[in-house]
Design a protein around this motif. Sequence first.
Motif, PDB file in Angstrom:
ATOM      1  N   PHE A   1     -15.474  33.430  61.256  1.00  0.00           N
ATOM      2  CA  PHE A   1     -14.869  34.191  62.350  1.00  0.00           C
ATOM      3  C   PHE A   1     -15.594  35.520  62.577  1.00  0.00           C
ATOM      4  N   ALA A   2     -16.154  36.090  61.510  1.00  0.00           N
ATOM      5  CA  ALA A   2     -16.846  37.380  61.613  1.00  0.00           C
ATOM      6  C   ALA A   2     -18.280  37.249  62.094  1.00  0.00           C
ATOM      7  N   SER A   3     -18.772  36.047  62.160  1.00  0.00           N
ATOM      8  CA  SER A   3     -20.193  35.830  62.421  1.00  0.00           C
ATOM      9  C   SER A   3     -20.535  35.896  63.904  1.00  0.00           C
ATOM     10  N   ARG A   4     -21.818  36.032  64.162  1.00  0.00           N
ATOM     11  CA  ARG A   4     -22.343  35.961  65.528  1.00  0.00           C
ATOM     12  C   ARG A   4     -22.087  34.582  66.110  1.00  0.00           C
ATOM     13  N   GLU A   5     -22.154  33.566  65.258  1.00  0.00           N
ATOM     14  CA  GLU A   5     -21.960  32.193  65.709  1.00  0.00           C
ATOM     15  C   GLU A   5     -20.561  31.964  66.292  1.00  0.00           C
ATOM     16  N   ALA A   6     -19.594  32.785  65.885  1.00  0.00           N
ATOM     17  CA  ALA A   6     -18.216  32.638  66.374  1.00  0.00           C
ATOM     18  C   ALA A   6     -17.888  33.655  67.465  1.00  0.00           C
ATOM     19  N   GLY A   7     -18.914  34.170  68.114  1.00  0.00           N
ATOM     20  CA  GLY A   7     -18.705  35.224  69.096  1.00  0.00           C
ATOM     21  C   GLY A   7     -17.888  34.829  70.314  1.00  0.00           C
ATOM     22  N   TYR A   8     -17.736  33.521  70.562  1.00  0.00           N
ATOM     23  CA  TYR A   8     -16.967  33.069  71.716  1.00  0.00           C
ATOM     24  C   TYR A   8     -15.628  32.457  71.288  1.00  0.00           C
ATOM     25  N   VAL A   9     -15.214  32.754  70.060  1.00  0.00           N
ATOM     26  CA  VAL A   9     -13.947  32.256  69.516  1.00  0.00           C
ATOM     27  C   VAL A   9     -13.008  33.431  69.334  1.00  0.00           C
ATOM     28  N   THR A  10     -11.872  33.422  70.008  1.00  0.00           N
ATOM     29  CA  THR A  10     -10.899  34.512  69.832  1.00  0.00           C
ATOM     30  C   THR A  10      -9.484  34.000  70.079  1.00  0.00           C
ATOM     31  N   GLY A  11      -8.535  34.627  69.415  1.00  0.00           N
ATOM     32  CA  GLY A  11      -7.133  34.238  69.532  1.00  0.00           C
ATOM     33  C   GLY A  11      -6.813  32.927  68.846  1.00  0.00           C
ATOM     34  N   GLN A  12      -7.662  32.502  67.909  1.00  0.00           N
ATOM     35  CA  GLN A  12      -7.514  31.194  67.289  1.00  0.00           C
ATOM     36  C   GLN A  12      -7.142  31.292  65.811  1.00  0.00           C
ATOM     37  N   THR A  13      -6.688  30.171  65.274  1.00  0.00           N
ATOM     38  CA  THR A  13      -6.331  30.094  63.858  1.00  0.00           C
ATOM     39  C   THR A  13      -7.029  28.892  63.236  1.00  0.00           C
ATOM     40  N   ILE A  14      -7.260  28.985  61.942  1.00  0.00           N
ATOM     41  CA  ILE A  14      -7.793  27.842  61.208  1.00  0.00           C
ATOM     42  C   ILE A  14      -6.999  27.687  59.919  1.00  0.00           C
ATOM     43  N   VAL A  15      -6.486  26.488  59.703  1.00  0.00           N
ATOM     44  CA  VAL A  15      -5.724  26.183  58.496  1.00  0.00           C
ATOM     45  C   VAL A  15      -6.694  25.759  57.399  1.00  0.00           C
ATOM     46  N   VAL A  16      -6.599  26.412  56.257  1.00  0.00           N
ATOM     47  CA  VAL A  16      -7.448  26.076  55.103  1.00  0.00           C
ATOM     48  C   VAL A  16      -6.503  25.753  53.947  1.00  0.00           C
ATOM     49  N   ASP A  17      -6.166  24.471  53.834  1.00  0.00           N
ATOM     50  CA  ASP A  17      -5.111  24.089  52.891  1.00  0.00           C
ATOM     51  C   ASP A  17      -5.335  22.754  52.189  1.00  0.00           C
ATOM     52  N   GLY A  18      -6.550  22.194  52.313  1.00  0.00           N
ATOM     53  CA  GLY A  18      -6.811  20.916  51.663  1.00  0.00           C
ATOM     54  C   GLY A  18      -6.012  19.766  52.241  1.00  0.00           C
ATOM     55  N   GLY A  19      -5.456  19.976  53.440  1.00  0.00           N
ATOM     56  CA  GLY A  19      -4.654  18.938  54.076  1.00  0.00           C
ATOM     57  C   GLY A  19      -3.182  18.974  53.716  1.00  0.00           C
TER      58      GLY A  19
END
Length: 257
Positions: free
Chosen positions: A228-246
């Motif tokens: 999310f902090a990277s240049r590669e994610a520069g067009y991503v905002t207001g989003q969430t990502i679940v990191v929970d192993g499913g």
Amino acid sequence: MISSIEGLSVLVTGSSKGIGKGIATSFAASGARVTVVARTEAAAMATVEEIKQAGGTAIACAADVTKRDQMDAAVAASVEAFGGLDVLCANAGIFPSASLEEMTEDQWDEVLDTNLKGTFISVQAALPALKKSQAGRVVLTSSITGPITGFPGWSHYGASKAGQLGFLRTAAIELGKYQITINAVMPGNIITEGLEGMGQNYLDQMAASIPLKRLGDTTDIASAAMFFASREAGYVTGQTIVVDGGQVLPESLEAME
């Protein structure tokens, strides 16, 4: 490693232990210059020393995220040390357990003040510096608890974490005009000092309910935060990502058999 992390100035709240420490050390290992923020300078310095011993760059700052003047000072220290601020990781959070029936107003206020109000204060304090950055990023540490799941004793925690996501969506609209993105990582059960305190039985039960059959590591959350902090994610905002192993996927333990 996400190459565009190198050289960024990153401030991480609640980074003396747990997920915050994992975020801070991972950013530093990827070449970022990190401001480690904790309630006491001694706690912050312990993480800074680990970063420096590993060859990274970091400074320590004592600040309470519920105090605007202290967060202003933390941001100012980051700007002074590193010439600016590019990324805020608003990670500070607490999760004391108390049943809804027995919870006091003070217990409720303590959790909401730290987890939700602390997010607002941290973002507001960082905003002037982030507006000057060429890569302004805000990453919130939310949780699956509250937005997706519930757990007895954590009604205040769940409310604070769901509240962060409501804050996130409007903040993304308001910050977009400055080319600042804001996104959230939603961890599942991650091995930290706090989770280990829940006891081995709890850890075993949680692992059994996760499709990947293990609890996560703090670096799993740090990797999502760095994206999310990277240049590669520069067009991503207001989003969430679940990191929970499913973890949130099975309807019941029977589905895991």
